[in-house]
Design an enzyme around this catalytic site. Structure first.
Site, mmCIF file in Angstrom:
data_model
loop_
_atom_site.group_PDB
_atom_site.id
_atom_site.type_symbol
_atom_site.label_atom_id
_atom_site.label_comp_id
_atom_site.label_asym_id
_atom_site.label_seq_id
_atom_site.Cartn_x
_atom_site.Cartn_y
_atom_site.Cartn_z
ATOM 1 N N ASP A 81 90.744 -13.426 49.983
ATOM 2 C CA ASP A 81 91.318 -14.770 49.907
ATOM 3 C C ASP A 81 90.593 -15.614 48.855
ATOM 4 O O ASP A 81 89.391 -15.437 48.636
ATOM 5 C CB ASP A 81 91.211 -15.430 51.288
ATOM 6 C CG ASP A 81 92.181 -16.590 51.446
ATOM 7 O OD1 ASP A 81 93.028 -16.797 50.557
ATOM 8 O OD2 ASP A 81 92.087 -17.296 52.465
ATOM 9 N N GLY A 82 91.329 -16.523 48.243
ATOM 10 C CA GLY A 82 90.710 -17.491 47.334
ATOM 11 C C GLY A 82 91.076 -17.326 45.868
ATOM 12 O O GLY A 82 90.537 -18.037 45.014
ATOM 13 N N ASN A 83 92.023 -16.423 45.586
ATOM 14 C CA ASN A 83 92.427 -16.220 44.183
ATOM 15 C C ASN A 83 93.019 -17.499 43.596
ATOM 16 O O ASN A 83 92.734 -17.856 42.445
ATOM 17 C CB ASN A 83 93.484 -15.120 44.075
ATOM 18 C CG ASN A 83 92.948 -13.762 44.463
ATOM 19 O OD1 ASN A 83 91.759 -13.562 44.553
ATOM 20 N ND2 ASN A 83 93.852 -12.819 44.706
ATOM 21 N N GLY A 84 93.867 -18.166 44.392
ATOM 22 C CA GLY A 84 94.541 -19.379 43.911
ATOM 23 C C GLY A 84 93.533 -20.471 43.598
ATOM 24 O O GLY A 84 93.614 -21.128 42.547
ATOM 25 N N TRP B 274 90.366 -20.106 42.947
ATOM 26 C CA TRP B 274 89.544 -19.684 41.799
ATOM 27 C C TRP B 274 90.237 -20.115 40.508
ATOM 28 O O TRP B 274 89.601 -20.640 39.591
ATOM 29 C CB TRP B 274 89.354 -18.179 41.842
ATOM 30 C CG TRP B 274 88.480 -17.621 40.756
ATOM 31 C CD1 TRP B 274 87.138 -17.389 40.822
ATOM 32 C CD2 TRP B 274 88.902 -17.215 39.431
ATOM 33 N NE1 TRP B 274 86.690 -16.872 39.626
ATOM 34 C CE2 TRP B 274 87.746 -16.760 38.756
ATOM 35 C CE3 TRP B 274 90.116 -17.194 38.764
ATOM 36 C CZ2 TRP B 274 87.778 -16.280 37.445
ATOM 37 C CZ3 TRP B 274 90.165 -16.731 37.453
ATOM 38 C CH2 TRP B 274 88.997 -16.283 36.814
ATOM 39 N N ARG C 256 98.037 -19.773 39.136
ATOM 40 C CA ARG C 256 97.591 -18.944 40.269
ATOM 41 C C ARG C 256 97.574 -17.453 39.920
ATOM 42 O O ARG C 256 96.724 -16.698 40.368
ATOM 43 C CB ARG C 256 98.503 -19.184 41.481
ATOM 44 C CG ARG C 256 98.366 -20.577 42.080
ATOM 45 C CD ARG C 256 99.354 -20.767 43.224
ATOM 46 N NE ARG C 256 99.107 -19.806 44.277
ATOM 47 C CZ ARG C 256 98.159 -19.938 45.206
ATOM 48 N NH1 ARG C 256 97.398 -21.007 45.231
ATOM 49 N NH2 ARG C 256 97.996 -19.021 46.120
ATOM 50 N N ASN D 234 103.304 -13.528 52.713
ATOM 51 C CA ASN D 234 103.156 -13.796 51.271
ATOM 52 C C ASN D 234 104.490 -13.778 50.518
ATOM 53 O O ASN D 234 104.626 -14.404 49.476
ATOM 54 C CB ASN D 234 102.209 -12.783 50.601
ATOM 55 C CG ASN D 234 100.749 -12.991 50.938
ATOM 56 O OD1 ASN D 234 99.955 -12.066 50.856
ATOM 57 N ND2 ASN D 234 100.381 -14.206 51.316
ATOM 58 N N ARG E 22 106.070 -17.045 49.337
ATOM 59 C CA ARG E 22 105.507 -17.854 48.243
ATOM 60 C C ARG E 22 106.562 -18.028 47.146
ATOM 61 O O ARG E 22 107.556 -17.290 47.119
ATOM 62 C CB ARG E 22 104.269 -17.156 47.671
ATOM 63 C CG ARG E 22 103.137 -17.162 48.668
ATOM 64 C CD ARG E 22 101.851 -16.670 48.076
ATOM 65 N NE ARG E 22 100.791 -16.820 49.072
ATOM 66 C CZ ARG E 22 99.507 -16.871 48.800
ATOM 67 N NH1 ARG E 22 99.087 -16.771 47.565
ATOM 68 N NH2 ARG E 22 98.622 -17.025 49.753
HETATM 69 C C1 FPP Z 1 94.907 -14.568 48.626
HETATM 70 O O1 FPP Z 1 94.546 -15.576 47.728
HETATM 71 C C2 FPP Z 1 95.271 -13.360 47.907
HETATM 72 C C3 FPP Z 1 96.511 -12.817 47.849
HETATM 73 C C4 FPP Z 1 97.685 -13.408 48.520
HETATM 74 C C5 FPP Z 1 96.796 -11.611 47.086
HETATM 75 C C6 FPP Z 1 95.620 -10.680 46.946
HETATM 76 C C7 FPP Z 1 95.985 -9.529 46.119
HETATM 77 C C8 FPP Z 1 95.186 -8.983 45.160
HETATM 78 C C9 FPP Z 1 93.861 -9.456 44.829
HETATM 79 C C10 FPP Z 1 95.558 -7.780 44.415
HETATM 80 C C11 FPP Z 1 96.939 -7.205 44.474
HETATM 81 C C12 FPP Z 1 96.925 -5.838 44.988
HETATM 82 C C13 FPP Z 1 97.004 -4.658 44.357
HETATM 83 C C14 FPP Z 1 97.084 -3.424 45.168
HETATM 84 C C15 FPP Z 1 96.993 -4.505 42.917
HETATM 85 P P1 FPP Z 1 95.355 -16.940 47.740
HETATM 86 O O2 FPP Z 1 96.368 -16.897 46.665
HETATM 87 O O3 FPP Z 1 95.907 -17.208 49.111
HETATM 88 O O4 FPP Z 1 94.198 -17.927 47.394
HETATM 89 P P2 FPP Z 1 94.069 -19.444 47.840
HETATM 90 O O5 FPP Z 1 93.846 -19.456 49.333
HETATM 91 O O6 FPP Z 1 92.876 -19.904 47.092
HETATM 92 O O7 FPP Z 1 95.330 -20.136 47.426
#
Ligand code: FPP
Length: 234
Positions: free
Chosen positions: A19-22, A24, A32, A67, A70
Site C-alpha cells: 500500500d502507498g503507491n498513490g 508516494w 498515481r 481495486n 478505481r
Molecule cells: C496500493 O496503493 C497498491 C495497489 C492498489 C496496487 C499494487 C500493485 C503493484 C505494486 C504492482 C502490480 C502487480 C504486478 C503483478 C505487476 P494505493 O494506490 O492504494 O496507494 P495509496 O493508498 O497511497 O493511494
C-alpha cells in the site's frame, strides 16, 4: 553488507500488502500510475530478496476485487504494468526456478493479459525454487464463498485441511508473516482464512520506499516473536 543480519528463524511464507503507491506519487507531484510503476520495481526487488535469503513462499496483494472500482485509466495502467511485468520478468522468474501462482478471478482481465498470465503459470508450474503467489482481482470473502459453494455442491462435511484445499492457496502453507506498508493497520480482505495465526507487521513506509534494510528489520522482529497458535507456553 547484502547478507548481513539475516535472522535464523525466517518465515516460510511472507505476504505483502503493498500500500502507498498513490501517496508516494502524490508527494512527488506525479500521476498515481507513476507510483504503481515504482511499486512494481520495489516488488521485483523485495520478492527476489526474499527468495535469495531462503524464504520459499512469497505472496503479494497486487489487485483486489475492490481495486477494479478505481478510475478506468488507473485500472488500465495497472493492467499495462502487469503485462509489462510478466513479459519482462518471466524469464528472470524461470531462471530462478520460481513457480508463479495466481489467486483471484482473472476472467474479467483483458484477454492479452490473461494469456500472458496463463503462460507464466504454465511455464513455471514445475519449478521448485520458490513460489510467487500473486493476488489478482482477489478478495478473501469471495475466495471463502467460492470454496463454500464447492463444498455445498459436493454435499460433504469438511475439516480445515479439506477446506483449505478448496481455497486459491491449496497446498501452500499459511502466511507466517503479513507485512502491510502505507500506515493502515488492517487486512483489507486479504487471506482472511489463511491469516488466522499469521504474525502481522504494519509500517508507515510507502510501498515504493520499502527497502532491503526494512525487510531485514521486519524479519528480525518476526524472529523474536513467540508464536503459540493458541496453546500455553510449555
Ligand atoms: C496500493 O496503493 C497498491 C495497489 C492498489 C496496487 C499494487 C500493485 C503493484 C505494486 C504492482 C502490480 C502487480 C504486478 C503483478 C505487476 P494505493 O494506490 O492504494 O496507494 P495509496 O493508498 O497511497 O493511494
Amino acid at each position: 553488507m547484502k547478507f548481513n543480519n539475516i535472522p535464523k528463524n525466517l518465515p516460510s511464507h511472507v505476504a505483502f500488502i503493498m500500500d502507498g503507491n498513490g501517496r508516494w506519487a502524490k508527494k512527488r507531484f506525479l500521476p498515481r500510475k507513476a507510483g504503481h510503476r515504482e511499486g512494481v520495481k520495489t516488488m521485483r526487488r523485495i520478492v527476489n530478496e526474499c527468495f535469495e535469503i531462503g524464504i520459499p513462499f512469497v505472496s503479494v496483494y497486487a489487485f483486489s476485487t475492490e481495486n477494479k472500482n478505481r478510475p478506468q485509466d488507473e485500472v488500465d495502467s495497472l493492467f499495462k504494468l502487469m503485462e509489462e511485468y510478466f513479459t519482462e520478468f518471466l524469464s528472470e522468474l524461470l531462471e530462478k526456478n520460481i513457480c508463479v501462482r495466481i489467486m483471484g478471478d482473472v476472467s474479467y482481465f483483458p484477454e492479452s493479459l490473461r494469456n500472458i498470465i496463463a503462460d507464466a503459470i504454465k511455464k513455471s508450474a514445475s519449478n521448485s525454487g520458490g513460489t510467487f503467489n500473486i493476488a489478482l482481482n482477489y478478495g478473501a470473502r469471495d475466495e471463502i464463498l467460492r470454496a463454500v459453494n464447492v463444498a455445498v455442491q459436493n454435499g460433504k462435511q469438511l475439516d480445515t485441511a479439506a477446506f483449505s484445499k478448496l481455497l486459491y492457496t491449496a497446498d501452500l502453507p499459511d502466511p507466517d508473516l503479513v507485512v502491510r506498508t502505507g500506515g493502515e493497520s488492517r487486512l483489507s480482505n486479504f487471506m482472511l482464512y489463511q491469516c488466522a495465526y499469521s504474525e502481522l507487521f504494519f509500517t508507515k513506509t510507502l510501498w515504493p520506499d520499502f527497502s532491503q534494510k526494512l525487510l531485514y528489520e521486519i524479519l528480525n522482529d518476526y524472529s523474536a516473536r513467540e508464536r503459540r497458535f493458541g496453546k500455553v507456553k510449555p
